[in-house]
Design a protein around this motif. Structure first.
Motif, mmCIF file in Angstrom:
data_model
loop_
_atom_site.group_PDB
_atom_site.id
_atom_site.type_symbol
_atom_site.label_atom_id
_atom_site.label_comp_id
_atom_site.label_asym_id
_atom_site.label_seq_id
_atom_site.Cartn_x
_atom_site.Cartn_y
_atom_site.Cartn_z
ATOM 1 N N GLY A 1 0.798 -1.228 0.000
ATOM 2 C CA GLY A 1 0.000 0.000 0.000
ATOM 3 C C GLY A 1 0.822 1.264 0.000
ATOM 4 N N THR A 2 2.113 1.165 -0.342
ATOM 5 C CA THR A 2 2.977 2.341 -0.403
ATOM 6 C C THR A 2 4.042 2.095 -1.470
ATOM 7 N N THR A 3 5.002 3.001 -1.638
ATOM 8 C CA THR A 3 6.056 2.830 -2.647
ATOM 9 C C THR A 3 7.416 2.768 -1.952
ATOM 10 N N PRO A 4 8.418 2.113 -2.602
ATOM 11 C CA PRO A 4 9.696 1.879 -1.925
ATOM 12 C C PRO A 4 10.437 3.150 -1.516
ATOM 13 N N ASP A 5 10.183 4.296 -2.199
ATOM 14 C CA ASP A 5 10.925 5.523 -1.860
ATOM 15 C C ASP A 5 10.589 6.015 -0.453
ATOM 16 N N LYS B 1 14.473 2.066 14.892
ATOM 17 C CA LYS B 1 15.821 1.941 14.329
ATOM 18 C C LYS B 1 15.747 1.674 12.835
ATOM 19 N N ASN B 2 16.615 2.318 12.085
ATOM 20 C CA ASN B 2 16.705 1.985 10.662
ATOM 21 C C ASN B 2 18.066 2.356 10.094
ATOM 22 N N ASP B 3 18.450 1.637 9.028
ATOM 23 C CA ASP B 3 19.601 2.003 8.209
ATOM 24 C C ASP B 3 19.098 2.932 7.121
ATOM 25 N N SER B 4 20.031 3.582 6.444
ATOM 26 C CA SER B 4 19.661 4.363 5.276
ATOM 27 C C SER B 4 20.385 3.722 4.093
ATOM 28 N N ILE B 5 19.648 3.299 3.071
ATOM 29 C CA ILE B 5 20.302 2.635 1.943
ATOM 30 C C ILE B 5 20.011 3.383 0.646
ATOM 31 N N GLU B 6 20.977 3.291 -0.283
ATOM 32 C CA GLU B 6 20.769 3.903 -1.603
ATOM 33 C C GLU B 6 19.829 3.005 -2.396
ATOM 34 N N PHE B 7 18.813 3.611 -3.032
ATOM 35 C CA PHE B 7 17.822 2.803 -3.738
ATOM 36 C C PHE B 7 17.630 3.319 -5.161
ATOM 37 N N LEU B 8 17.669 2.389 -6.125
ATOM 38 C CA LEU B 8 17.469 2.726 -7.545
ATOM 39 C C LEU B 8 16.037 2.355 -7.920
ATOM 40 N N GLY B 9 15.152 3.358 -7.946
ATOM 41 C CA GLY B 9 13.735 3.060 -8.166
ATOM 42 C C GLY B 9 13.159 3.742 -9.384
ATOM 43 N N TYR B 10 11.856 3.599 -9.538
ATOM 44 C CA TYR B 10 11.067 4.351 -10.515
ATOM 45 C C TYR B 10 9.988 5.101 -9.743
ATOM 46 N N GLU B 11 9.660 6.292 -10.229
ATOM 47 C CA GLU B 11 8.602 7.073 -9.569
ATOM 48 C C GLU B 11 7.273 6.325 -9.637
ATOM 49 N N GLY B 12 6.599 6.259 -8.515
ATOM 50 C CA GLY B 12 5.274 5.650 -8.476
ATOM 51 C C GLY B 12 4.214 6.684 -8.858
ATOM 52 N N GLU B 13 3.215 6.250 -9.617
ATOM 53 C CA GLU B 13 2.137 7.155 -10.031
ATOM 54 C C GLU B 13 0.795 6.434 -9.886
ATOM 55 N N TYR B 14 -0.236 7.236 -9.630
ATOM 56 C CA TYR B 14 -1.575 6.642 -9.561
ATOM 57 C C TYR B 14 -2.331 6.996 -10.840
ATOM 58 N N PRO C 1 13.324 7.235 -13.659
ATOM 59 C CA PRO C 1 14.153 6.522 -12.678
ATOM 60 C C PRO C 1 14.698 7.491 -11.636
ATOM 61 N N PHE C 2 14.969 7.021 -10.447
ATOM 62 C CA PHE C 2 15.616 7.864 -9.432
ATOM 63 C C PHE C 2 16.620 7.053 -8.632
ATOM 64 N N LYS C 3 17.563 7.789 -8.036
ATOM 65 C CA LYS C 3 18.490 7.188 -7.072
ATOM 66 C C LYS C 3 18.402 8.036 -5.819
ATOM 67 N N LYS C 4 17.962 7.471 -4.722
ATOM 68 C CA LYS C 4 17.907 8.253 -3.479
ATOM 69 C C LYS C 4 18.108 7.369 -2.256
ATOM 70 N N MET C 5 18.431 8.006 -1.157
ATOM 71 C CA MET C 5 18.594 7.266 0.103
ATOM 72 C C MET C 5 17.195 7.044 0.691
ATOM 73 N N VAL C 6 16.950 5.820 1.117
ATOM 74 C CA VAL C 6 15.648 5.527 1.728
ATOM 75 C C VAL C 6 15.875 4.780 3.046
ATOM 76 N N PRO C 7 14.949 4.923 3.992
ATOM 77 C CA PRO C 7 15.103 4.175 5.239
ATOM 78 C C PRO C 7 14.848 2.683 5.040
ATOM 79 N N TYR C 8 15.670 1.887 5.697
ATOM 80 C CA TYR C 8 15.536 0.426 5.629
ATOM 81 C C TYR C 8 15.459 -0.086 7.075
ATOM 82 N N TYR C 9 14.312 -0.578 7.437
ATOM 83 C CA TYR C 9 14.073 -1.039 8.815
ATOM 84 C C TYR C 9 14.471 -2.509 8.911
ATOM 85 N N ASN C 10 15.588 -2.766 9.582
ATOM 86 C CA ASN C 10 16.119 -4.133 9.583
ATOM 87 C C ASN C 10 16.445 -4.643 10.991
ATOM 88 N N THR C 11 15.754 -4.090 11.995
ATOM 89 C CA THR C 11 15.955 -4.566 13.363
ATOM 90 C C THR C 11 14.651 -5.141 13.902
#
Ligand code: ZN
Length: 411
Positions: free
Chosen positions: A257-261, A348-361, A379-389
């Motif tokens: 129900g959301t996008t990876p960015d 807690k979260n890490d911040s990871i570089e993510f290679l995505g595509y813009e989500g659209e409705y 396409p985009f490249k941005k840092m996104v939170p990664y919850y891994n704990t």
């Protein structure tokens, strides 16, 4: 001079035949069905087994062995490669599982090429290793071949069905063991006792730029030293090695129900899943999840490169990982507390570089309702939170013994 040439010719013949069981010099066609085809075809169950039989008949380093039974009535086949390296070091052991969901056949085809390249020494090995490959885990599903049960996937043209011969999803059955496939897997697993484990899949869901994603064992379920290795050494080393080969990889994109960015959380692989089961035995495990919308050829090639990189890491980290596993087995003792259930720690979260595509409705032409889609032109490249704990929420005291009543109804 002539004698010298004959001597060198003799040495060459002896050396080049070293790894081969036959001195027959007739050229053998070692191309796999995937390589022979149009890049969008996967080998059938019978083609896979006969290819490995041919390989094992030709090379000393390859063996093929039948194990137990599956729900289809047919056995599992374990293909083993053992490097021919003289060393007093204990071999590092890697177990690969393929075709648990036979429509996700990438690992079936890439393993055939990998074992061939190891046997003919195209891939060089520096450290004693044993690579054990379950050729096709879901035999019944693989024989139930079709062209329409994975319509949202970009190839191959035809493939096996997800459910096994009794329609079980085998990647929910590892600890429960309702199927003969799982019983036989456990026999193989305890015989091999792998240091590393790989289970090959194809993912679905959001679109993004990556062909490869990994679902590495959720580290908080391991003892602290092994957890530290998995998350802070194994994961970054694998990601870096693949990046250097132009095969960028990201953690499995788990969004609902959301996008990876907006960020995403690590998948909790409980023991009903393959790597959840193997982590109970302190094995460093990962599921490979290639992306369903990427061409089949790219997915197969990417899976092969990924397995080659795990082989490199296994060789260079063999001593360290064996020590960590030994330490982990000694750490968990009867009387200790052991968490059984876990909850994501959102603080807690890490911040990871993510290679995505813009989500659209957009408005769906079928339902007239709002529909999420991804724009490949953005396409985009941005840092996104990664919850891994994850934190344990319920625990037991490890008993000295379990007494298990005899099962009824399984013969
Ligand atoms: Zn799968």
């Amino acid at each position: 001079m002539r004698n010298l040439l004959i001597y060198f010719a003799f040495i060459f013949v002896v050396t080049s035949c070293d790894n081969k069981k036959t001195t027959n010099n007739d050229p053998i066609d070692w191309e796999t069905p995937f390589e022979k085809g149009n890049g969008n075809q996967t080998a059938t169950y019978h083609e896979v087994i006969s290819y490995y039989e041919k390989l094992a008949n030709h090379y000393y380093s390859i063996s093929i062995k039948e194990y137990g039974k599956t729900d289809s009535g047919l056995p599992l086949h374990l293909i083993s490669y053992k490097s021919n390296i003289q060393s007093n070091k204990e071999p590092v052991k890697i177990l690969v599982n393929n075709g648990i969901h036979p429509g996700e056949s990438d690992g079936i085809d890439s393993s055939m090429m990998l074992l061939r390249d190891l046997a003919n020494e195209k891939l060089s090995i520096e450290y004693p290793i044993e690579l054990h490959v379950i050729a096709v885990y879901n035999v019944g599903g693989s024989l139930n071949r079709n062209t329409s049960s994975r319509t949202n996937q970009n190839g191959p043209e035809s493939y096996g069905f997800r459910g096994n011969a009794r329609n079980y999803d085998l990647n929910r059955d590892f600890i429960k063991t309702d199927t003969r496939n799982a019983v036989t897997f456990q026999e193989i697993y305890h015989t091999v006792n792998p240091d590393f484990f790989i289970d090959n899949h194809v993912s679905n869901g959001a679109d993004y730029q990556y062909v490869l994603t990994h679902l590495i064992t959720q580290h908080n379920r391991s003892t602290s030293n092994l957890a530290n290795y998995i998350e802070n050494s194994f994961r970054p080393e694998l990601e870096q090695k693949l990046n250097e080969e132009n095969w960028p990889i990201t953690p499995y994109v788990s969004v609902w129900g959301t996008t990876p960015d907006k960020g995403f959380s690590q998948f909790l692989d409980e023991p009903r899943y393959s790597t959840g089961y193997t982590s109970l035995w302190n094995t460093v495990g990962l599921m490979v999840e290639t992306h369903m919308l990427k061409p089949y050829k790219d997915r197969v090639e990417g899976t092969k490169v990924l397995m080659e990189k795990v082989l490199e890491i296994a060789q260079s980290r063999a001593t360290e990982v064996k020590e960590l596993r030994k330490d982990a087995f000694a750490t968990l003792k009867a009387g200790d507390s052991y968490a059984l259930t876990y909850k994501l720690d959102r603080t807690k979260n890490d911040s990871i570089e993510f290679l995505g595509y813009e989500g659209e409705y957009i408005t769906s032409k079928v339902t007239g309702l709002e529909q999420l889609t991804y724009n490949r032109n953005k396409p985009f490249k941005k840092m996104v939170p990664y919850y891994n704990t994850y934190k344990g929420t319920d625990s037991i005291i490890i008993p000295s013994y379990y007494v298990i009543l005899r099962a009824i109804g399984i013969s």
